[in-house]
Write a protein that holds these residues in place. Structure first.
Motif, mmCIF file in Angstrom:
data_model
loop_
_atom_site.group_PDB
_atom_site.id
_atom_site.type_symbol
_atom_site.label_atom_id
_atom_site.label_comp_id
_atom_site.label_asym_id
_atom_site.label_seq_id
_atom_site.Cartn_x
_atom_site.Cartn_y
_atom_site.Cartn_z
ATOM 1 N N ASN A 149 76.309 58.109 -15.910
ATOM 2 C CA ASN A 149 76.350 59.321 -15.095
ATOM 3 C C ASN A 149 75.107 60.190 -15.300
ATOM 4 O O ASN A 149 75.149 61.398 -15.156
ATOM 5 C CB ASN A 149 77.627 60.140 -15.353
ATOM 6 N N ASN A 179 70.598 68.193 -15.173
ATOM 7 C CA ASN A 179 70.499 68.348 -13.711
ATOM 8 C C ASN A 179 71.868 68.429 -13.046
ATOM 9 O O ASN A 179 72.106 67.820 -12.006
ATOM 10 C CB ASN A 179 69.672 67.221 -13.096
ATOM 11 N N ARG A 192 74.734 67.203 -13.971
ATOM 12 C CA ARG A 192 75.649 66.076 -14.200
ATOM 13 C C ARG A 192 75.966 65.961 -15.682
ATOM 14 O O ARG A 192 75.076 66.020 -16.523
ATOM 15 C CB ARG A 192 75.034 64.776 -13.716
ATOM 16 N N ARG A 221 62.503 56.281 -11.305
ATOM 17 C CA ARG A 221 63.891 56.750 -11.304
ATOM 18 C C ARG A 221 64.747 55.835 -12.156
ATOM 19 O O ARG A 221 64.648 54.620 -12.073
ATOM 20 C CB ARG A 221 64.467 56.753 -9.889
ATOM 21 N N GLY A 224 70.859 55.598 -13.669
ATOM 22 C CA GLY A 224 72.048 56.360 -14.061
ATOM 23 C C GLY A 224 72.647 55.920 -15.382
ATOM 24 O O GLY A 224 73.682 56.437 -15.791
ATOM 25 N N HIS A 275 71.690 61.705 -14.114
ATOM 26 C CA HIS A 275 71.048 61.990 -12.838
ATOM 27 C C HIS A 275 69.850 61.054 -12.690
ATOM 28 O O HIS A 275 69.048 60.918 -13.623
ATOM 29 C CB HIS A 275 70.605 63.448 -12.789
ATOM 30 N N THR A 276 69.700 60.402 -11.536
ATOM 31 C CA THR A 276 68.662 59.378 -11.375
ATOM 32 C C THR A 276 67.239 59.938 -11.438
ATOM 33 O O THR A 276 66.306 59.185 -11.668
ATOM 34 C CB THR A 276 68.842 58.594 -10.050
ATOM 35 N N GLN A 277 67.080 61.235 -11.242
ATOM 36 C CA GLN A 277 65.742 61.824 -11.342
ATOM 37 C C GLN A 277 65.461 62.401 -12.736
ATOM 38 O O GLN A 277 64.372 62.907 -12.980
ATOM 39 C CB GLN A 277 65.554 62.889 -10.276
#
Length: 146
Positions: A13, A92, A94, A61, A64, A15-17
């Motif tokens: 979980n 971010n 999450r 990126r 996750g 954040h992909t960024q």
């Protein structure tokens, strides 16, 4: 879980960024809070390692997921407090989820976590930027002799 002196968690979980440095800073806020669950007074800060898994087609990126590795005493306490809902790590917007693993940790990493001091993620990121800049090849357009 893990080898004798370290404990590894799968993390999900993310954040992909988010970068490795952002995740490291967020975990450090929990582990290095003083006074807090892990420090009674400002002593040697617990060291740990964060590794993110990156998307194959977009290397900037993460996908996750990743791992969080720490010395066993800190990891066991982290696990207990996390399961009770007493600590949380957010990046971010999450909340990162932590799952202890049974995988062995490479010996070099285990030694680093036990012996090396924690390096602030901002300092580590600056070092990495300098390294990346120096690593890139540069073009010599003119050579003047004499």
């Amino acid at each position: 879980m893990g080898n004798g002196s370290t404990m590894e968690f799968d993390i999900k979980n993310v954040h992909t960024q988010a970068t490795k440095y952002l995740v490291t800073k967020a975990i450090a806020r929990v582990l290095h809070e003083c006074p807090g669950h892990f420090l009674a007074y400002p002593e040697r800060l617990p060291n740990f390692e964060v590794r993110l898994n990156y998307q194959k087609n977009i290397e900037t990126r993460n996908n996750g997921t990743g791992t969080f590795t720490v010395t066993k005493p800190i990891g066991e306490k982290f696990c207990r407090l996390y399961r009770r809902g007493e600590i949380a790590v957010e990046v971010n917007g999450r909340t990162i989820k932590f799952y202890p693993t049974n995988r062995s940790v490479e010996q070099g990493l285990a030694l680093k976590l036990e012996r090396a001091r924690f390096i602030d993620p901002d300092i580590e990121q600056e070092r990495q930027k300098k390294f990346d800049t120096l690593r890139d090849a540069f073009l010599v357009s003119n050579v003047q002799i004499g």
